[in-house]
Write a protein that holds these residues in place. Structure first.
Motif, PDB file in Angstrom:
ATOM      1  N   ARG A   1      54.008 -77.387 125.071  1.00 20.95           N
ATOM      2  CA  ARG A   1      53.889 -78.553 124.191  1.00 20.95           C
ATOM      3  C   ARG A   1      52.709 -78.380 123.231  1.00 20.95           C
ATOM      4  NH1 ARG A   1      50.959 -82.826 123.378  1.00 20.95           N
ATOM      5  NH2 ARG A   1      49.539 -82.334 125.103  1.00 20.95           N
ATOM      6  N   VAL A   2      51.561 -78.005 123.765  1.00 25.55           N
ATOM      7  CA  VAL A   2      50.374 -77.828 122.935  1.00 25.55           C
ATOM      8  C   VAL A   2      50.594 -76.708 121.924  1.00 25.55           C
ATOM      9  CG1 VAL A   2      47.952 -77.112 122.953  1.00 25.55           C
ATOM     10  CG2 VAL A   2      48.788 -78.746 124.660  1.00 25.55           C
ATOM     11  N   ALA A   3      51.188 -75.603 122.360  1.00 20.25           N
ATOM     12  CA  ALA A   3      51.432 -74.477 121.456  1.00 20.25           C
ATOM     13  C   ALA A   3      52.360 -74.876 120.318  1.00 20.25           C
ATOM     14  CB  ALA A   3      52.024 -73.296 122.233  1.00 20.25           C
ATOM     15  N   ALA A   4      53.430 -75.612 120.655  1.00 24.21           N
ATOM     16  CA  ALA A   4      54.382 -76.031 119.627  1.00 24.21           C
ATOM     17  C   ALA A   4      53.728 -76.967 118.615  1.00 24.21           C
ATOM     18  CB  ALA A   4      55.583 -76.713 120.293  1.00 24.21           C
ATOM     19  N   GLU A   5      52.897 -77.896 119.095  1.00 20.60           N
ATOM     20  CA  GLU A   5      52.231 -78.835 118.196  1.00 20.60           C
ATOM     21  C   GLU A   5      51.281 -78.113 117.250  1.00 20.60           C
ATOM     22  OE1 GLU A   5      50.298 -81.819 120.475  1.00 20.60           O
ATOM     23  OE2 GLU A   5      52.159 -82.885 120.990  1.00 20.60           O
ATOM     24  N   LEU A   6      50.523 -77.165 117.785  1.00 30.03           N
ATOM     25  CA  LEU A   6      49.554 -76.465 116.958  1.00 30.03           C
ATOM     26  C   LEU A   6      50.229 -75.501 115.984  1.00 30.03           C
ATOM     27  CD1 LEU A   6      46.761 -75.820 119.604  1.00 30.03           C
ATOM     28  CD2 LEU A   6      46.583 -77.278 117.584  1.00 30.03           C
TER      29      LEU A   6
ATOM     30  N   ASP B   1      44.351 -67.824 114.578  1.00 32.63           N
ATOM     31  CA  ASP B   1      43.094 -67.693 115.312  1.00 32.63           C
ATOM     32  C   ASP B   1      42.479 -69.065 115.600  1.00 32.63           C
ATOM     33  OD1 ASP B   1      41.257 -66.124 116.569  1.00 32.63           O
ATOM     34  OD2 ASP B   1      40.280 -65.380 114.762  1.00 32.63           O
ATOM     35  N   ILE B   2      42.448 -69.924 114.570  1.00 33.96           N
ATOM     36  CA  ILE B   2      41.877 -71.263 114.765  1.00 33.96           C
ATOM     37  C   ILE B   2      42.791 -72.109 115.647  1.00 33.96           C
ATOM     38  CG2 ILE B   2      41.225 -73.398 113.594  1.00 33.96           C
ATOM     39  CD1 ILE B   2      40.176 -71.802 111.311  1.00 33.96           C
ATOM     40  N   ALA B   3      44.106 -71.963 115.488  1.00 37.18           N
ATOM     41  CA  ALA B   3      45.036 -72.694 116.350  1.00 37.18           C
ATOM     42  C   ALA B   3      44.806 -72.330 117.812  1.00 37.18           C
ATOM     43  CB  ALA B   3      46.471 -72.392 115.938  1.00 37.18           C
ATOM     44  N   MET B   4      44.582 -71.049 118.092  1.00 35.61           N
ATOM     45  CA  MET B   4      44.292 -70.604 119.459  1.00 35.61           C
ATOM     46  C   MET B   4      42.994 -71.224 119.970  1.00 35.61           C
ATOM     47  SD  MET B   4      45.402 -66.614 118.873  1.00 35.61           S
ATOM     48  CE  MET B   4      44.599 -66.000 120.348  1.00 35.61           C
ATOM     49  N   THR B   5      42.009 -71.351 119.081  1.00 35.21           N
ATOM     50  CA  THR B   5      40.731 -71.966 119.459  1.00 35.21           C
ATOM     51  C   THR B   5      40.919 -73.423 119.866  1.00 35.21           C
ATOM     52  OG1 THR B   5      39.521 -70.495 117.963  1.00 35.21           O
ATOM     53  CG2 THR B   5      38.405 -72.517 118.621  1.00 35.21           C
ATOM     54  N   LEU B   6      41.904 -74.098 119.257  1.00 35.69           N
ATOM     55  CA  LEU B   6      42.094 -75.533 119.493  1.00 35.69           C
ATOM     56  C   LEU B   6      42.921 -75.840 120.733  1.00 35.69           C
ATOM     57  CD1 LEU B   6      42.747 -76.838 115.860  1.00 35.69           C
ATOM     58  CD2 LEU B   6      40.637 -76.934 117.183  1.00 35.69           C
ATOM     59  N   VAL B   7      43.441 -74.829 121.403  1.00 29.75           N
ATOM     60  CA  VAL B   7      44.291 -75.071 122.577  1.00 29.75           C
ATOM     61  C   VAL B   7      43.540 -75.888 123.627  1.00 29.75           C
ATOM     62  CG1 VAL B   7      45.416 -73.955 124.549  1.00 29.75           C
ATOM     63  CG2 VAL B   7      45.815 -73.093 122.242  1.00 29.75           C
ATOM     64  N   GLY B   8      42.254 -75.607 123.792  1.00 30.03           N
ATOM     65  CA  GLY B   8      41.479 -76.331 124.799  1.00 30.03           C
ATOM     66  C   GLY B   8      40.928 -77.661 124.324  1.00 30.03           C
ATOM     67  N   ASN B   9      41.326 -78.109 123.118  1.00 23.06           N
ATOM     68  CA  ASN B   9      40.882 -79.387 122.543  1.00 23.06           C
ATOM     69  C   ASN B   9      39.360 -79.503 122.494  1.00 23.06           C
ATOM     70  OD1 ASN B   9      41.338 -81.913 121.358  1.00 23.06           O
ATOM     71  ND2 ASN B   9      41.163 -82.966 123.331  1.00 23.06           N
ATOM     72  N   PRO B  10      38.672 -78.505 121.908  1.00 22.30           N
ATOM     73  CA  PRO B  10      37.207 -78.564 121.848  1.00 22.30           C
ATOM     74  C   PRO B  10      36.746 -79.624 120.861  1.00 22.30           C
ATOM     75  CG  PRO B  10      38.004 -76.731 120.541  1.00 22.30           C
ATOM     76  CD  PRO B  10      39.206 -77.301 121.235  1.00 22.30           C
TER      77      PRO B  10
END
Length: 330
Positions: free
Chosen positions: A117-122, A148-157
């Protein structure tokens, strides 16, 4: 500013006799963009690595808090609050964009359902849906940076460190990245940005610090930094020779250009100084046909603060081509 996202007091880092950071003080309010500028070797990347727990500060450093957590005493809590996008892409080119995202979801211990779900949204947010099933090695530079930035946001920093995120991108991709950064901040994320592009800092940052020889040479808003440098002025142009002569008499500190019927008055470009000039004209019943405010740009600030003197066609910190910073009122 009761809860700064980042607060560093006397940040120090040395390697033997080489001092890289020499007592750096930084405060970054939550939900803002902070830009760290400096020539190559100034210590920008070292600062990012320390604040993101990838390097340890020297024991002589003062207190450092990131996301409200003590950097040395609670490094794990700091890591849970931040995301980092380094100078070089962390994208694995041998797998697809979607697989890169799912790998990050696994590293953050998300369930398979939540990870998808998170991957699809990003992927949708960063306009990568059509390319999601393709190997990342086929992506353009701008697409890799977005991934690269989308991967950074997976953890909701809530705090993101971007170390020269647009280096090597074409102008269109760079402007797209700027929009992404603005959207992150509008969602409440704090962005700590290092950049080689002066226009980028001018365009994005709420506050800017200039790092030179391991120390902060100056910090403030872009406009505050520009006012540190002499050379600003207000130019008045007239079409009526009589009005020009009257204005020259009223503004005795002005430099005259009799051929162009223009006057130039030294000014820092502040509202207070501009109002003073206009009040003098109003008192004398004079109206200029054109008023232009010229202020130094960040190039001037950078070279003045770092003591660099670039040769023609060279710059120790390149800026993008841009129009002179000025405002015109007619």
């Amino acid at each position: 500013m009761t809860n700064p996202a980042i607060a560093a007091d006397g940040l120090r880092k040395s390697y033997g006799d080489k001092v890289v950071l020499d007592g750096v003080d930084l405060t970054v309010p939550e939900g803002t963009i902070f830009a760290l500028l400096g020539p190559n070797g100034a210590g920008k990347t070292t600062a990012v690595k320390i604040l993101s727990t990838l390097l340890s500060p020297d024991p002589a450093s003062g207190e450092i808090h990131v996301g409200g957590h003590d950097l040395t005493a609670d490094a794990q809590a700091v890591r849970a609050a931040i995301g980092v996008t380094g100078q070089f892409s962390a994208v694995d080119g041998l797998i697809t964009g979607e697989e890169n995202m799912l790998l990050m979801a696994d590293l953050h211990h998300l369930s398979k359902r939540e990870g998808r779900r998170v991957a699809a949204e990003l992927l949708e947010r960063f306009d990568l849906v059509e390319a999601a099933k393709k190997p990342a090695s086929t992506y353009s530079g701008g697409m890799k940076r977005r991934l690269d930035i989308a991967m950074t946001l997976v953890g909701n920093p809530r705090i993101i460190f971007l170390d020269e995120p647009t280096t090597g991108l074409d102008p269109r991709s760079r402007h797209n990245m700027w929009q992404i950064i603005r959207e992150l901040v509008s969602d409440g994320v704090t962005v700590f940005l290092t950049t080689q592009y002066l226009e980028e800092a001018d365009e994005l940052a709420d506050r800017i610090a200039v790092l030179n020889d391991g120390k902060i040479a100056a910090q403030g808003t872009a406009e505050e930094l520009k006012r540190l440098i002499p050379g600003g002025h207000v130019r008045l142009r007239f079409s009526d020779p009589a009005a020009y002569q009257d204005a020259a008499s009223a503004l005795r500190e002005a430099s005259r250009d009799d051929e162009a019927l223009s006057l130039q008055i030294p000014s820092d470009g502040s509202q207070r100084e501009l109002r003073s000039i206009l009040d003098q004209l109003d008192s004398a019943g004079i109206e200029a046909d054109e008023l232009t405010v010229h202020t130094p740009d960040l190039d001037d600030v950078f070279f003045a603060l770092t003591g660099t003197d670039p040769q023609p066609g060279q710059s120790s910190l390149p800026s993008q081509p841009s129009q002179p910073k000025e405002a015109v009122r007619r």
